[in-house]
Structure formats: C-alpha cells, structure tokens
Design an enzyme around this catalytic site. Structure first.
Site, mmCIF file in Angstrom:
data_model
loop_
_atom_site.group_PDB
_atom_site.id
_atom_site.type_symbol
_atom_site.label_atom_id
_atom_site.label_comp_id
_atom_site.label_asym_id
_atom_site.label_seq_id
_atom_site.Cartn_x
_atom_site.Cartn_y
_atom_site.Cartn_z
ATOM 1 N N GLU A 274 -3.963 4.733 8.805
ATOM 2 C CA GLU A 274 -3.955 3.414 8.154
ATOM 3 C C GLU A 274 -4.352 2.313 9.136
ATOM 4 O OE1 GLU A 274 0.153 3.022 7.120
ATOM 5 O OE2 GLU A 274 0.125 4.625 5.645
ATOM 6 N N PRO A 275 -5.538 2.354 9.702
ATOM 7 C CA PRO A 275 -5.908 1.323 10.677
ATOM 8 C C PRO A 275 -6.231 -0.019 10.018
ATOM 9 C CG PRO A 275 -7.767 2.790 10.315
ATOM 10 C CD PRO A 275 -6.644 3.312 9.453
ATOM 11 N N GLY A 276 -5.849 -1.096 10.654
ATOM 12 C CA GLY A 276 -6.174 -2.433 10.157
ATOM 13 C C GLY A 276 -6.929 -3.204 11.222
ATOM 14 N N ARG A 277 -6.168 -3.622 12.258
ATOM 15 C CA ARG A 277 -6.723 -4.458 13.321
ATOM 16 C C ARG A 277 -8.004 -3.888 13.927
ATOM 17 N NH1 ARG A 277 -3.181 -7.537 16.580
ATOM 18 N NH2 ARG A 277 -1.571 -6.052 15.970
ATOM 19 N N ARG A 313 -1.209 -16.324 15.508
ATOM 20 C CA ARG A 313 -0.829 -15.314 16.500
ATOM 21 C C ARG A 313 -0.452 -15.901 17.866
ATOM 22 N NH1 ARG A 313 -3.565 -11.759 18.272
ATOM 23 N NH2 ARG A 313 -2.054 -10.073 18.077
ATOM 24 N N TYR A 317 3.384 -14.966 18.585
ATOM 25 C CA TYR A 317 3.626 -13.848 19.517
ATOM 26 C C TYR A 317 3.208 -14.177 20.954
ATOM 27 C CZ TYR A 317 2.713 -11.451 15.001
ATOM 28 O OH TYR A 317 2.666 -11.064 13.695
ATOM 29 N N CYS A 343 1.884 -30.963 13.963
ATOM 30 C CA CYS A 343 2.933 -31.661 14.716
ATOM 31 C C CYS A 343 4.015 -30.714 15.216
ATOM 32 C CB CYS A 343 3.518 -32.756 13.848
ATOM 33 S SG CYS A 343 2.245 -33.929 13.419
ATOM 34 N N TYR A 371 -5.386 -10.342 11.127
ATOM 35 C CA TYR A 371 -4.163 -11.150 11.157
ATOM 36 C C TYR A 371 -4.474 -12.601 11.514
ATOM 37 C CZ TYR A 371 -2.341 -6.421 11.093
ATOM 38 O OH TYR A 371 -2.107 -5.119 10.750
HETATM 39 N N1 LLP Z 1 0.408 0.710 8.254
HETATM 40 C C1 LLP Z 1 1.580 0.043 8.176
HETATM 41 C C2 LLP Z 1 2.685 0.623 7.414
HETATM 42 C C3 LLP Z 1 1.736 -1.184 8.841
HETATM 43 O O1 LLP Z 1 2.897 -1.833 8.778
HETATM 44 C C4 LLP Z 1 0.646 -1.733 9.591
HETATM 45 C C5 LLP Z 1 0.772 -3.013 10.287
HETATM 46 C C6 LLP Z 1 -0.559 -1.004 9.618
HETATM 47 C C7 LLP Z 1 -0.644 0.216 8.941
HETATM 48 C C8 LLP Z 1 -1.774 -1.504 10.344
HETATM 49 O O2 LLP Z 1 -1.571 -1.625 11.705
HETATM 50 P P1 LLP Z 1 -2.804 -2.044 12.656
HETATM 51 O O3 LLP Z 1 -3.794 -0.901 12.658
HETATM 52 O O4 LLP Z 1 -3.409 -3.268 12.096
HETATM 53 O O5 LLP Z 1 -2.169 -2.271 13.958
HETATM 54 N N2 LLP Z 1 0.673 -9.657 12.601
HETATM 55 C C9 LLP Z 1 0.694 -8.787 13.767
HETATM 56 C C10 LLP Z 1 0.489 -7.346 13.376
HETATM 57 C C11 LLP Z 1 1.488 -6.831 12.377
HETATM 58 C C12 LLP Z 1 1.248 -5.400 11.973
HETATM 59 C C13 LLP Z 1 2.088 -5.020 10.829
HETATM 60 N N3 LLP Z 1 1.856 -3.689 10.326
HETATM 61 C C14 LLP Z 1 -0.345 -9.290 14.759
HETATM 62 O O6 LLP Z 1 -1.035 -10.261 14.473
HETATM 63 O O7 LLP Z 1 -0.457 -8.746 15.848
#
Ligand code: LLP
Length: 415
Positions: A274-277, A313, A317, A343, A371
């Site tokens: 499940e890649p996102g970033r 971000r 963080y 502000c 994000y």
């Molecule tokens: N699967 C699940 C169940 C998740 O909770 C997440 C991310 C992903 C997949 C995707 O993870 P990735 O490949 O994107 O790392 N807002 C934070 C990141 C929060 C991630 C939450 N879960 C940031 O800006 O660094």
C-alpha cells in the site's frame, strides 16, 4: 539520491515545464505534479513483482486528487482507503471496487455498509469490536464480508513517532500474539469471510529491514492459521517506503519487493502493498511567491504566499523539505526562515535556508506531492491552492483554486 528538479539555463524545469511560467499563468500558491513521474513510480513497484501474484494498492491519503486517482486506475492499481470520502473519490475516479482495501481504526456503520455494498476486496479489521460490527452489518445485508486482520507485529520502523504504527503502544491493529484467537473467532462468524493478513508498520521508512522482521512474524501467523484450517489468500504488508527529502538513502524498491516475494512465495498467497508517499511525493512541488523580504538583527524572513494551511508537514512534524528558487539570480545570499502569512509562530515552510532571493521571486518547495494538498486546510480563512498536472508537456488544472465565497458557502447566520 536527491530528487530535486534541475536548473536549465538558470531556470527550474520540472518534467519539461518551466515552473516560473506555470506560476505566472496559474498564480501561486500552486501544487504542480508530474503525471509521468507518478506513473513511473507506480510501475516500478508493479514490475518488481515479476510474475508473482500481487496488487499495488495506492494509499489514497497521500494525494487524493481525482486526477491522481484516475491515473492510478488507468494503470490498473488497487487503492488503500480510510474513509467514505476516499472510497467515493476512488469510485468517482474510475477505480475498481474489487481492488479496494479499507484500512483505519474507526470505520463507522455507514462506511462499512457502503464498502460492502460496493463489493470491495477487503476490510482491514483493526479491533475485535470492529470485527463484531462488520459481522453484524454483513449478516444484515445477507452476505459475508471479506476481511483481514491488521496485526501489530511490534517492530520498530525507526521513523518519526507520529508516523510509527507497528509498536505495541500504537492504536493501530491487533497485537500479533492475540491475532490467532481473534482469527479463530472470526472463522466462526456467519458474516465474515477471512481472506488475508494485513500489517502496516509506519511511514517514511528509510531502512527496509523492519519489513522483513514484520513479514517473518506475519508468516509465522500464516502457518499457524493454515494448520488450523483457516485459509489465507493474501498477505498485505502496507505502505511506508520513504523518499529522499534531503540526503536520506532509500531502499531499492526492486530488491525490497523481491525479498518479500521470496519470503511469501512458498505459501502462494497474493502479496499486497500500500505505498503512498513513494508514488507521489517526489512527483510534486508547491510553488509559492515571495511577498516580502524582512531583514532583522537576528533573523531574516522570506514571507511567502503559501503557509502551514497549504503544507502542514514542516509545522506538524518539523519535516525538512527542500526550498529552491525557480530562477537563479544574482541577489545577495542570506539565511532565511521561509514563513507564511498565517498568524502562528509555527507557520513556516523551512528554517535557516541559505538563498539568493528577492521580493516577487517564485520558490519551489520540493517533495510536496504526498501529504501536501491532502493535509491542507482553510485555517485563517485561506482558500486552498490550485492543483496542476503536467501531462505530455502541457500543464492542466486538476483542481481549481478555491474561492473566498466557497469558504463560507455552507454557513448560516442565526438571528
Ligand atoms: N497503509 C496504511 C494503513 C497507512 O496508514 C498509510 C499511511 C499507508 C498505507 C501509506 O504510507 P506511505 O507509503 O505513504 O508512507 N502525514 C504523514 C504521513 C502519515 C502516514 C499515514 N499512513 C507525513 O506527512 O509524513
């Protein structure tokens, strides 16, 4: 390896586009993404599996714009969603419900019902109470809900505590030591069809060894379950592979996937990630204009037109994202905090950056595709930025800039 866009003749060219031109045509703040880079990143994952049965489910929360989701859908991607809103976005963008996974600790009755109505691939169950609820809803609907249990393998992903999710003290998942008995209970339920085991240990991982530790534990559970006669058809190892924001070294995707395939292969189970970033992060920039330069005795500030509401971000963080001028100039070099108009002292995009800039210049905040917009808000009643997509050497608007009128369109004044 850093993924910063290059300068050509003193100007930043991002996927063939002069970003200064884009900023003057569409105004700032603006998010700009590269379709090609998004596609290449997804394909890198997909191809790494070779012939092994798999599904790459894009984590919608990283960037949930319809155009991005539609690009994924056309590639044949699956989707990892965490809310009704994300579910409906995927459907509206042409995603296949049979490739949707539903994660998250707090799924409501309405969300579960809609997901089951659409016939999604799997609900990733995060607690026993949720299992009971899903079972009851499925019985009401006269069907069996496909589920996996999100197990918490208690491995340290060695990342920021806010995005670390696989430790015992985390709110996510079911303790892997308790999972076997929960699966046994689930196997007795009339509304439940067990299909997988799920796990997601954290985000922005720059070392892939925690995945292999987690997978080892998951495969132990797999063996125990199959010995008990509980069939598992897929293993979902979640997302979390990091990207290079500054100078981090990032795991090689092909090697990471091949290692996991080797660990799962004998079982024949489908391998899901499940890649996102890592798909959208470095495929996006946030463009912003320097409104004012403010020089003080102790600090110099570049006050820009993007703020913490546009990109949260750094404030949330203390994340570091590279900030570079869109055009190289001969302005004097100084060290600036790059701050927005909001502000709050916490409203900054970067601190102590050595830059040659002047009022009116365009800056690019790098690695902003993940994000960024998806976490943006209207704080200080600021309309959200326009989103642009570079597609085949042209720039397309994929989300119009919000108007001020839209900000309070749903509000009512009472007597
Ligand atoms: N699967 C699940 C169940 C998740 O909770 C997440 C991310 C992903 C997949 C995707 O993870 P990735 O490949 O994107 O790392 N807002 C934070 C990141 C929060 C991630 C939450 N879960 C940031 O800006 O660094």
């Amino acid at each position: 390896m850093s993924n910063n866009p290059e300068y050509r003749n003193g100007k930043i060219i991002f996927d063939g586009i002069d970003i200064c031109d884009a900023a003057s045509e569409f105004n700032t703040p603006a998010y700009i993404y590269s379709r090609k880079m998004i596609e290449d990143n997804w394909l890198e994952y997909d191809l790494a599996f070779g012939g092994y049965k798999h599904l790459v489910c894009y984590a919608v929360k990283a960037n949930s714009s319809l155009a991005v989701l539609n690009i994924m859908a056309k590639l044949g991607a699956g989707f990892d969603i965490v809310s009704l809103g994300e579910l409906e976005r995927v459907i509206a963008a042409g995603g296949d419900p049979k490739k949707i996974l539903f994660s998250g600790v707090g799924k409501s009755y309405t969300e579960i019902k809609r997901a089951l109505e659409l016939g999604i691939k799997c609900i990733n169950i995060e607690s026993e109470a949720e299992l009971e609820r899903v079972n009851a809803i499925a019985i009401e609907m006269n069907l069996r809900a496909p589920i996996s249990l999100r197990v918490n393998p208690d491995v340290d992903p060695k990342t920021h505590p806010y995005v670390s999710t696989g430790l015992k003290q985390s709110k996510f998942g079911v303790d892997i030591d308790l999972a076997f008995s929960v699966y046994k209970r689930a196997a007795q339920m009339d509304g439940i069809a067990i299909t997988g085991i799920d796990c997601h240990i954290g985000s922005q991982l720059t070392d892939d060894s925690p995945y292999f530790d987690a997978l080892k534990r998951v495969m132990n559970l797999y063996s125990k379950l199959t010995a008990e006669g509980i069939e598992i058809s897929h293993i979902d190892m979640g997302g979390g592979i990091g990207i290079c924001y500054q100078d981090e070294s990032i795991p090689n995707i092909k090697i990471y996937i091949e290692k996991m395939v080797a660990m799962v292969e004998e079982s024949g189970a489908e391998l899901i990630i499940e890649p996102g970033r890592s798909i959208v992060g470095n495929a996006g920039l946030l463009l912003t204009k320097v409104e004012y330069i403010k020089k003080g005795d102790e600090k110099s500030f570049a006050i820009v037109d993007a703020a913490m509401n546009d990109l949260m971000r750094p404030s949330l963080y203390s994340s570091w994202q590279n900030i570079i001028p869109a055009t190289e100039t001969d302005a004097d070099e100084d060290t600036y905090d790059i701050v927005g108009p909001v502000c709050e002292s916490g409203d900054f995009l970067g601190k102590d950056r050595k830059l040659r800039i002047k009022q009116g210049d365009i800056l690019a905040v790098c690695s902003a595709g993940a994000y960024g917009f998806s976490m943006s808000s209207n704080y200080n009643s600021r309309p959200r930025a326009v989103e642009l997509m570079i597609d085949n050497n042209s720039v397309r608007v994929i989300r119009k800039r919000e108007t001020v009128a839209e900000l309070f369109a749903n509000e009512t004044i009472i007597d």
